[in-house]
Design a protein around this motif. Structure first.
Motif, mmCIF file in Angstrom:
data_model
loop_
_atom_site.group_PDB
_atom_site.id
_atom_site.type_symbol
_atom_site.label_atom_id
_atom_site.label_comp_id
_atom_site.label_asym_id
_atom_site.label_seq_id
_atom_site.Cartn_x
_atom_site.Cartn_y
_atom_site.Cartn_z
ATOM 1 N N ARG A 69 0.868 -1.181 0.000
ATOM 2 C CA ARG A 69 0.000 0.000 0.000
ATOM 3 C C ARG A 69 0.901 1.226 0.000
ATOM 4 O O ARG A 69 1.899 1.254 0.716
ATOM 5 C CB ARG A 69 -0.907 -0.009 1.215
ATOM 6 N N GLY A 71 0.812 5.771 -0.663
ATOM 7 C CA GLY A 71 0.056 6.998 -0.858
ATOM 8 C C GLY A 71 0.794 7.955 -1.775
ATOM 9 O O GLY A 71 2.020 8.085 -1.682
ATOM 10 N N ARG A 81 -4.947 13.341 -2.244
ATOM 11 C CA ARG A 81 -4.096 12.181 -2.019
ATOM 12 C C ARG A 81 -4.835 10.920 -2.429
ATOM 13 O O ARG A 81 -6.050 10.817 -2.225
ATOM 14 C CB ARG A 81 -3.734 12.108 -0.539
ATOM 15 N N ASP A 83 -4.622 6.626 -2.008
ATOM 16 C CA ASP A 83 -4.016 5.481 -1.346
ATOM 17 C C ASP A 83 -4.208 4.289 -2.269
ATOM 18 O O ASP A 83 -5.342 3.967 -2.643
ATOM 19 C CB ASP A 83 -4.663 5.239 0.018
ATOM 20 N N GLU A 85 -3.049 0.224 -3.780
ATOM 21 C CA GLU A 85 -2.614 -1.121 -3.401
ATOM 22 C C GLU A 85 -2.148 -1.856 -4.649
ATOM 23 O O GLU A 85 -2.822 -1.822 -5.687
ATOM 24 C CB GLU A 85 -3.766 -1.888 -2.757
ATOM 25 N N HIS A 99 -6.794 2.135 -6.623
ATOM 26 C CA HIS A 99 -7.185 2.834 -5.400
ATOM 27 C C HIS A 99 -8.631 2.484 -5.089
ATOM 28 O O HIS A 99 -9.120 1.452 -5.543
ATOM 29 C CB HIS A 99 -6.907 4.339 -5.485
#
Length: 165
Positions: A69, A71, A81, A83, A85, A99
Motif C-alpha cells: 500500500r 500513498g 491524495r 491510497d 494497493e 485505489h
C-alpha cells in the motif's frame, strides 16, 4: 541537425477490445529488470507520470510488491491524495495498482532481448466498481493520452539513467 536526431519517441496505441480499457506500448532500450525497478519504486512515479496529476510519493515501502500500500500526492485542479494497493505482481514482468474505485494502472514488460523491453501500460476500468462512472470524468479518453505520454516519459527516464549510471 539531422532528421533522425529530431525524431521524438512515440508510444503506440494498443487496441484492448474494451471501451473500459485504454493501453499503449513502447520499446525501451534497457533490460526488463531495470524498467521494473523504476516502476516498483513509488518515489519515482512523479518523474515519469504523463498525466500531470502525480505530484509526490507520500508514504509506503521503498519497493512495491504484491499487496503493498502506498500513498501519492496528486493534483487535478486542487491537491488531493490517493491510497493505492498493488494488486498484480510478477517480478520484472507485471505490476498493477488501484485505489478505492478499483480501476487499475497496469504495466506489462516483455523482454525482447537482454537489453530491450517492450512495455505496455493499461488504464483498466473493467475492474472499477462501476466502469461507466469513469465516463463522467472523461477518464477513458484522458487516460488514453496519459498512458502514451507516461510511456514516453518512462522510456526517457530509464534510458537517461542508463546513460548517467
Amino acid at each position: 541537425m539531422s532528421k533522425v536526431a529530431d525524431v521524438k519517441p512515440k508510444a503506440e496505441i494498443v487496441e484492448t477490445g474494451s471501451r473500459w480499457a485504454k493501453a499503449a506500448r513502447i520499446t525501451i532500450d534497457a533490460p526488463a529488470s531495470e524498467v521494473f525497478d523504476v516502476l516498483a519504486d513509488p518515489s519515482l512515479h512523479a518523474a515519469f507520470d504523463g498525466s500531470g496529476t502525480v505530484r509526490s510519493f507520500e508514504e509506503g515501502p521503498d519497493r512495491l510488491t504484491l499487496g503493498s500500500r502506498f500513498g501519492m500526492g496528486m493534483r487535478i485542479k486542487v491537491p488531493y491524495r490517493t491510497d493505492n494497493e498493488v494488486v498484480e505482481f510478477d517480478e520484472d514482468r507485471l505490476i498493477a495498482w488501484c485505489h478505492f474505485n478499483r480501476h487499475r494502472w497496469r504495466y506489462e514488460l516483455e523482454p525482447v532481448d537482454d537489453s530491450t523491453t517492450v512495455v505496455t501500460e493499461t488504464f483498466d476500468g473493467r475492474t472499477a466498481i462501476f466502469p461507466p462512472s469513469l465516463l463522467l470524468l472523461n477518464a477513458y479518453s484522458n487516460n488514453q493520452t496519459a498512458v502514451a505520454k507516461t510511456l514516453v516519459r518512462l522510456k526517457g527516464y530509464v534510458e537517461g539513467r542508463r546513460l548517467v549510471g
